[in-house]
Write a protein that holds these residues in place. Sequence first.
Motif, PDB file in Angstrom:
ATOM      1  N   SER A   1       0.855  -1.180   0.000  1.00  0.00           N
ATOM      2  CA  SER A   1       0.000   0.000   0.000  1.00  0.00           C
ATOM      3  C   SER A   1       0.897   1.238   0.000  1.00  0.00           C
ATOM      4  N   ASN A   2       0.890   1.976  -1.129  1.00  0.00           N
ATOM      5  CA  ASN A   2       1.705   3.194  -1.260  1.00  0.00           C
ATOM      6  C   ASN A   2       3.161   2.939  -0.862  1.00  0.00           C
ATOM      7  N   LEU A   3       3.714   1.855  -1.373  1.00  0.00           N
ATOM      8  CA  LEU A   3       5.063   1.437  -0.971  1.00  0.00           C
ATOM      9  C   LEU A   3       6.099   2.010  -1.929  1.00  0.00           C
ATOM     10  N   SER A   4       7.136   2.614  -1.355  1.00  0.00           N
ATOM     11  CA  SER A   4       8.254   3.158  -2.133  1.00  0.00           C
ATOM     12  C   SER A   4       9.567   2.698  -1.519  1.00  0.00           C
TER      13      SER A   4
ATOM     14  N   LYS B   1      18.157   7.401  -5.476  1.00  0.00           N
ATOM     15  CA  LYS B   1      16.953   7.263  -6.299  1.00  0.00           C
ATOM     16  C   LYS B   1      15.800   6.707  -5.466  1.00  0.00           C
ATOM     17  N   ILE B   2      14.593   7.142  -5.843  1.00  0.00           N
ATOM     18  CA  ILE B   2      13.356   6.680  -5.212  1.00  0.00           C
ATOM     19  C   ILE B   2      12.465   6.068  -6.290  1.00  0.00           C
ATOM     20  N   SER B   3      11.881   4.906  -6.000  1.00  0.00           N
ATOM     21  CA  SER B   3      10.972   4.249  -6.950  1.00  0.00           C
ATOM     22  C   SER B   3       9.769   3.692  -6.206  1.00  0.00           C
ATOM     23  N   GLU B   4       8.629   3.735  -6.859  1.00  0.00           N
ATOM     24  CA  GLU B   4       7.444   3.103  -6.315  1.00  0.00           C
ATOM     25  C   GLU B   4       7.503   1.590  -6.536  1.00  0.00           C
ATOM     26  N   LEU B   5       6.923   0.840  -5.615  1.00  0.00           N
ATOM     27  CA  LEU B   5       6.900  -0.615  -5.709  1.00  0.00           C
ATOM     28  C   LEU B   5       5.459  -1.099  -5.804  1.00  0.00           C
ATOM     29  N   LYS B   6       5.224  -2.058  -6.699  1.00  0.00           N
ATOM     30  CA  LYS B   6       3.924  -2.688  -6.850  1.00  0.00           C
ATOM     31  C   LYS B   6       4.028  -4.168  -6.470  1.00  0.00           C
TER      32      LYS B   6
ATOM     33  N   ILE C   1      18.938   0.609   2.530  1.00  0.00           N
ATOM     34  CA  ILE C   1      17.807   0.504   1.617  1.00  0.00           C
ATOM     35  C   ILE C   1      16.559   0.881   2.410  1.00  0.00           C
ATOM     36  N   MET C   2      15.976   2.029   2.074  1.00  0.00           N
ATOM     37  CA  MET C   2      14.893   2.603   2.875  1.00  0.00           C
ATOM     38  C   MET C   2      13.530   2.366   2.225  1.00  0.00           C
ATOM     39  N   PHE C   3      12.525   2.131   3.052  1.00  0.00           N
ATOM     40  CA  PHE C   3      11.164   1.922   2.568  1.00  0.00           C
ATOM     41  C   PHE C   3      10.207   2.884   3.251  1.00  0.00           C
TER      42      PHE C   3
END
Length: 251
Positions: A195-198, A210-215, A234-236
């Motif tokens: 849910s709204n995970l990056s 860099k920041i990326s969205e995860l599905k 590695i940050m979430f």
Amino acid sequence: MMIQSITFGDKNTWDDWKILPVKRPVFAPPKQKTTYIDIPGGNGALDLSESLSGYPIFNNRTGSFQFRVMNGYKPWAERYSEIMEYLHGKAMNAVLADDPDWFYIGRFSVDGWDSGDTWSLITIGYNVEPYKWSVLSSTDPWKWDPFNFEYGVILEPTFTNIVIDSPESWTDNIFDGVLFGSAPNSLVFDVSESSNLSVRFVNDFLCIDKISELKDGKNEMPQFVLYGQEEYNIMFKGAGTVSIEFRRGRL
């Protein structure tokens, strides 16, 4: 006593073909790709070999292995065709018997066959990637029997099913750089119930932030390059369960 052999794909040179290496099989070291620009009127040359990558780049390893074909098991013509049909011109993995935790990826060929009274000689050529890769990935269950307690690394508990529950702020996950190996590498994030995970990845050595969205599912991140750091954070942010997949590489 260990019989020196190589497993090409799922065929072992001794168990399946009854061929023995003339000497211990070792893949030749890769040669570095270099770029030098001469400086007119000045000493030496300008070394641009790492200007684009930030780290050394290598050519493939190339060379050949010579095997004795033990007579008396099969007619030489049958053995020759069997090895040719399986190996010649094919791309596959190769594992050395005395280095069973690592595999090489490349293309192999039958480069020659010389017959003799007691045995024949067959030459198998190779063109493989410069780095070898761990047989077990970061999320594979480790195996007790073949585990090397002196050099082995158990990764599964560290990188599997990481629970993220931080909808407002970044959570730190600090990993020792040794766990990722020494080869330049990238990560795959296997995500579920998100849910709204990056994810945010920082590598100060290569100036990456860099920041990326995860599905849900597998998320490949070639832009997250692992190299040169003693540790990685590695940050979430958001919610979900994440497994971080990769294979360790080394020369």
